[in-house]
Design an enzyme around this catalytic site. Sequence first.
Site, PDB file in Angstrom:
ATOM      1  N   HIS A   1       2.115  -0.198   4.205  1.00 20.91           N
ATOM      2  CA  HIS A   1       1.829  -1.329   4.603  1.00 20.91           C
ATOM      3  C   HIS A   1       2.272  -2.636   3.472  1.00 20.91           C
ATOM      4  O   HIS A   1       1.905  -1.953   2.526  1.00 20.91           O
ATOM      5  CB  HIS A   1       0.365  -1.375   5.063  1.00 20.91           C
TER       6      HIS A   1
ATOM      7  N   GLU B   1      -4.188   7.089  -1.235  1.00 19.98           N
ATOM      8  CA  GLU B   1      -3.587   5.943  -1.248  1.00 19.98           C
ATOM      9  C   GLU B   1      -3.716   5.219  -2.532  1.00 19.98           C
ATOM     10  O   GLU B   1      -4.769   5.465  -3.271  1.00 19.98           O
ATOM     11  CB  GLU B   1      -4.173   5.023  -0.127  1.00 19.98           C
TER      12      GLU B   1
ATOM     13  N   GLU C   1       0.855  -1.062   0.024  1.00 20.36           N
ATOM     14  CA  GLU C   1      -0.075  -0.099   0.118  1.00 20.36           C
ATOM     15  C   GLU C   1       0.880   1.239  -0.168  1.00 20.36           C
ATOM     16  O   GLU C   1       1.680   1.386   1.021  1.00 20.36           O
ATOM     17  CB  GLU C   1      -0.920  -0.003   1.336  1.00 20.36           C
TER      18      GLU C   1
END
Length: 451
Positions: free
Chosen positions: A259, A210, A126
């Site tokens: 992540h 994101e 991510e």
Amino acid sequence: MKLSEWNGDFAGIDYVSFIVIDIDGRMRAVSLPSSYASEAVLSKGIGFDASNFGYAKVHASDMVAVPDMESAFVEQKDNFNILHVFCNVQTMDGQFFAQYPRSVIRAAQHALQASGIGDDAKMLVELEFYVFEDVRYSTTAHHSYYYVESSEGIGEEYSDTPRLGMSQGYHRMAPEDRYQLLRNRAVKTMIDVGIPVKYHHHEVGAAQLEIELDFISMVKAADAVSLAKWILRNEAEGLGLHVTFMPKPMYGVAGSGMHVHQFILKDGRSIFPGEGLYGLSDKGLAYTAGLLSHALTGSLLAFSNPSTNSYRRLVPGYEAPVSATFAQGSRAAAVRIPGYLGKGEARIEFRTGDATANVYYFLAAMLLAGLDGIQKGLDPVALGYAKEKPSEKHIFPMGLFHVLSGLKKDRSYLEPAFPSELIETWIARKEKEASYVYNAPVPQEYELYFD
């Protein structure tokens, strides 16, 4: 940007761009006219000064960049067709340079295979980042400041215009979301060049976005992340915007992490699902314990969170993990087991890292930490990592000097992929960065102490 996967045909190619990764994980390149890029040159590579890339000494800096043609892709820019290709690096005697980022991550993959535990590690990364219309910063002996502006309500020009609030951006839509065009363009370009993307959205912070990539083999995932960041910066520039992957570019706002969801394949099946806690197998739990144990010493954090800015993000109150914990569905845990997965689908998400990491070193160190946990049969429950309220002894070291100290003491698990010289170079480089930042006064100190 106009990128595409390469079909193997050199017809129409004007330049061949050799991409080499430096010690910080940045892409650098040298361009060869197609008339010079013969089959012999592409096979043997070209020499370069590796001392400028951070991982070689001046007196032994001559190395060779050898293109990995399987990684090649085409860019059409300014009426030129450019064939970009990631390179491996060899020493003058023809050996792969062990400290080179792509060498390290391949060595970690080989360690996985040699252990018999698995055949490949699949990873989903991510990418969180901020976008600004204007960015200015300066540091001299007589002043130090940064200034950013975003049309979503950041900066003097936008302070009294309609805005969505500094921490109210999660999954917001247009017109409040001002940057969907950037994400759409970037994701299309990523897909065109072969990077799998799961989705994109607005994040919690104003101007925070994101893009979540999809699962891919670990070695290719590192190249994909490097390329995705490069695409984002270029697409942003084309729109008059600036992208930053800094973990904490502003005070008092949500930080940006990187992540990593992951699982290990053996004979085509994940070894992580099982009948243990949160649907994990014994090996999945032991892998989790390895991650958390080496993060708790600071050693793994020295690669997953290798900047002073990393520790502006790792503070309580912003969904940033600050302790060695794992839980199902919890975004405050360092390792999260997604709660939406069905039986037999369990995997883990390491939520601590950020994009100031050299992604090759980060993914390699993370895999080796997990493998160490499996090989030692560690139990994360017995180690206290499953507690809802962790004790003080489970709080991560909170500073770059502290995690580097941990790396000095806890490094044997890295030996299958990280040469000792690389670790020493990394520590010295990062200690220099830490000294530069921590020895400088900041405006907050003037507020507190000037009188």
